[in-house]
Design an enzyme around this catalytic site. Structure first.
Site, PDB file in Angstrom:
ATOM      1  N   TYR A 124      -7.141  12.366  -3.223  1.00 38.85           N
ATOM      2  CA  TYR A 124      -8.007  13.091  -2.294  1.00 38.85           C
ATOM      3  C   TYR A 124      -8.203  14.524  -2.777  1.00 38.85           C
ATOM      4  O   TYR A 124      -7.267  15.157  -3.277  1.00 38.85           O
ATOM      5  CB  TYR A 124      -7.392  13.120  -0.888  1.00 38.85           C
ATOM      6  CG  TYR A 124      -7.394  11.777  -0.196  1.00 38.85           C
ATOM      7  CD1 TYR A 124      -8.522  11.311   0.457  1.00 38.85           C
ATOM      8  CD2 TYR A 124      -6.259  10.968  -0.211  1.00 38.85           C
ATOM      9  CE1 TYR A 124      -8.535  10.077   1.095  1.00 38.85           C
ATOM     10  CE2 TYR A 124      -6.251   9.739   0.417  1.00 38.85           C
ATOM     11  CZ  TYR A 124      -7.393   9.300   1.067  1.00 38.85           C
ATOM     12  OH  TYR A 124      -7.398   8.080   1.683  1.00 38.85           O
ATOM     13  N   GLN A 142     -12.712   6.029   3.965  1.00 37.19           N
ATOM     14  CA  GLN A 142     -13.215   5.742   5.297  1.00 37.19           C
ATOM     15  C   GLN A 142     -14.748   5.837   5.300  1.00 37.19           C
ATOM     16  O   GLN A 142     -15.330   6.517   4.456  1.00 37.19           O
ATOM     17  CB  GLN A 142     -12.640   6.710   6.335  1.00 37.19           C
ATOM     18  CG  GLN A 142     -11.195   6.408   6.718  1.00 37.19           C
ATOM     19  CD  GLN A 142     -10.197   6.885   5.691  1.00 37.19           C
ATOM     20  OE1 GLN A 142     -10.432   7.819   4.953  1.00 37.19           O
ATOM     21  NE2 GLN A 142      -9.039   6.238   5.643  1.00 37.19           N
ATOM     22  N   ASN A 147       0.848  -1.190   0.000  1.00 38.97           N
ATOM     23  CA  ASN A 147       0.000   0.000   0.000  1.00 38.97           C
ATOM     24  C   ASN A 147       0.881   1.236   0.000  1.00 38.97           C
ATOM     25  O   ASN A 147       1.735   1.401   0.877  1.00 38.97           O
ATOM     26  CB  ASN A 147      -0.918   0.013   1.227  1.00 38.97           C
ATOM     27  CG  ASN A 147      -1.792   1.254   1.268  1.00 38.97           C
ATOM     28  OD1 ASN A 147      -2.572   1.494   0.358  1.00 38.97           O
ATOM     29  ND2 ASN A 147      -1.643   2.053   2.310  1.00 38.97           N
ATOM     30  N   GLU A 148       0.687   2.091  -1.013  1.00 40.79           N
ATOM     31  CA  GLU A 148       1.464   3.335  -1.126  1.00 40.79           C
ATOM     32  C   GLU A 148       2.955   3.062  -0.932  1.00 40.79           C
ATOM     33  O   GLU A 148       3.645   3.748  -0.172  1.00 40.79           O
ATOM     34  CB  GLU A 148       0.940   4.388  -0.155  1.00 40.79           C
ATOM     35  CG  GLU A 148      -0.498   4.808  -0.467  1.00 40.79           C
ATOM     36  CD  GLU A 148      -0.974   6.036   0.308  1.00 40.79           C
ATOM     37  OE1 GLU A 148      -0.256   6.468   1.240  1.00 40.79           O
ATOM     38  OE2 GLU A 148      -2.049   6.565  -0.015  1.00 40.79           O
ATOM     39  N   GLU A 160      -8.693   4.484  -2.551  1.00 38.01           N
ATOM     40  CA  GLU A 160      -8.719   5.607  -1.602  1.00 38.01           C
ATOM     41  C   GLU A 160      -9.115   6.858  -2.372  1.00 38.01           C
ATOM     42  O   GLU A 160      -8.435   7.242  -3.327  1.00 38.01           O
ATOM     43  CB  GLU A 160      -7.365   5.813  -0.911  1.00 38.01           C
ATOM     44  CG  GLU A 160      -7.013   4.765   0.123  1.00 38.01           C
ATOM     45  CD  GLU A 160      -5.857   5.192   1.012  1.00 38.01           C
ATOM     46  OE1 GLU A 160      -5.744   6.418   1.306  1.00 38.01           O
ATOM     47  OE2 GLU A 160      -5.066   4.317   1.417  1.00 38.01           O
TER      48      GLU A 160
END
Length: 407
Positions: free
Chosen positions: A163, A268, A96-97, A219
């Protein structure tokens, strides 16, 4: 995360300080068994991400065996801990990342290491695990090109994270107390998702013209300042009609790229960033973003007919069909102006089965524990049907979904 620390009796599980998120104690009370129990209760498929930085290949292989093997030492250990039957693992993230906090790796190093580790993802049961490689850091197109070139044949999906911000990373803006210019800057940031998917898809197409490797946007959402008076590392933020509009815009972008985007997970769901639910002790409330997902769920497993989003147009939409129905979702991002639109279909339309709208006059309208129903979807009647035509009047700052049968 080391999975063995999250199994067995609670009083024997390791307790560590979560130095990344708030400095509180992580007691490992939510481990593998609790996770699959939650999946069962929600009726959802499972997605596990293995420790690709401080973990080992053996640790990964043992965990996969613990989850999925019908018999053997790991299956015996699973049974000893209360679950004799194997679980079905659907999706597996290998890292992840890894370009950042997940290891600060180069794409060359990551892709070589990925090929090694994925070789030890053993087959249990009839359905193979869907293997997901680490994708780029936003607009790192070199990462996508390199990882696809070196390892695409060994993966089923490639992740992408993005994001929305109102400004720069250090000045993300307030979730409730904002000006009109921040509405527009956040919208601009959110709409970059269309550009990122388009450009990364071009790199993926160089090596995978059949689009077998899917884009997994696991995400996304709005990342704004934490709510005042809370631990800033807990990332708790309020949720307004602005967030709802941003969510609908993003979902329309995903539909536009449905040939490549297989899965898209808002990062989330409870109390953190752009969440669906906020809690306070025994209290809970639904956020405006929740209602967007409630309206857009009608598109799930449908066939996309048309999806549109353009950076210069306040209107975006998704139109799909399923089980003899058209599903129409439209978002108006305009702060002040309502908009009229007409949609022409291939078939005559019947009477709408479902019609809901989410709208507020105030650009920062949100729900609180004192007023939990301030922003919620309601019945929508601002549309007309004439044979195979549908006219829609869309308020400013609003999202609608209509489900209508066709003849």
């Amino acid at each position: 995360y080391h999975w063995r620390e999250g199994i067995g009796p609670y009083d024997q599980r390791r307790k560590i300080i979560n130095s990344s998120w708030g400095g509180t104690i992580e007691n490992n009370a939510f481990g593998t068994h609790e996770y699959f129990d939650l999946c069962s209760r929600l009726g959802t498929e499972s997605y596990i991400n293995i420790n690709f930085s401080s973990g080992t290949i053996k640790e990964m292989a043992d965990w996969l065996e613990y989850m999925m093997a019908p018999q053997g030492s790991m299956a015996d250990l699973r049974a000893k801990n209360g679950h004799p039957e194997p679980w079905q693992l659907h999706f597996l993230g290998i890292g992840n990342e890894s370009w950042g906090g997940g290891g600060h790796m180069t794409p060359e190093f990551y892709s070589d290491r990925y090929k090694l580790w994925q070789s030890f993802v053993r087959q249990y049961g009839e359905k193979p695990v869907f293997k997901i490689g680490v994708g780029p850091n936003i607009d790192d197109f070199h990462w996508t090109d390199t990882v696809m070139k070196n390892a695409y044949e060994f993966m089923d999906g490639l992740s992408l994270h993005h994001y929305g911000l109102t400004d720069i990373w250090e000045n993300k803006g307030d979730a409730v107390d904002f000006e009109a210019k921040e509405w527009h800057s956040l919208l601009y940031s959110i709409r970059k998702m269309d550009y990122f998917i388009t450009e990364h898809t071009k790199r993926m197409d160089r090596y995978d013209q059949q689009k077998r490797v899917k884009l997994i946007v696991d995400e996304w959402g709005d990342w704004l300042h934490a709510e005042k008076g809370t631990n800033p590392a807990f990332l708790r933020q309020q949720n307004t009609i602005r967030d709802a509009v941003m969510a609908a815009t993003t979902l329309n972008i995903f539909a536009k790229h449905a040939d490549r985007v297989l899965m898209a997970n808002i990062a989330q769901t409870v109390n953190v960033l752009q969440s669906m639910i906020l809690t306070n002790g025994q209290q809970m409330l639904l956020t405006p973003t929740y209602y967007v997902f409630d309206m857009y769920k009608h598109h799930q497993d449908a066939t996309v007919l048309s999806a549109y989003s353009d950076n210069g147009d306040p209107i975006s939409y998704t139109i799909s069909k399923k089980d003899g129905n058209y599903i129409i979702s439209v978002c108006n991002t305009d702060l002040e102006q309502s908009h009229n639109l007409t949609i022409t279909f291939a078939h005559d339309l019947g009477s709408a089965k479902y019609a809901r709208v989410l709208h507020s006059e105030e650009m920062n309208a949100h729900n609180t524990f004192d007023n939990p129903n301030n922003v919620m979807s309601r019945k929508f009647d601002g549309f007309q049907i004439d044979a195979n035509h549908m006219g829609i009047n869309l308020d400013n700052k609003s999202i609608i979904t209509i489900v209508v049968p066709f003849k």
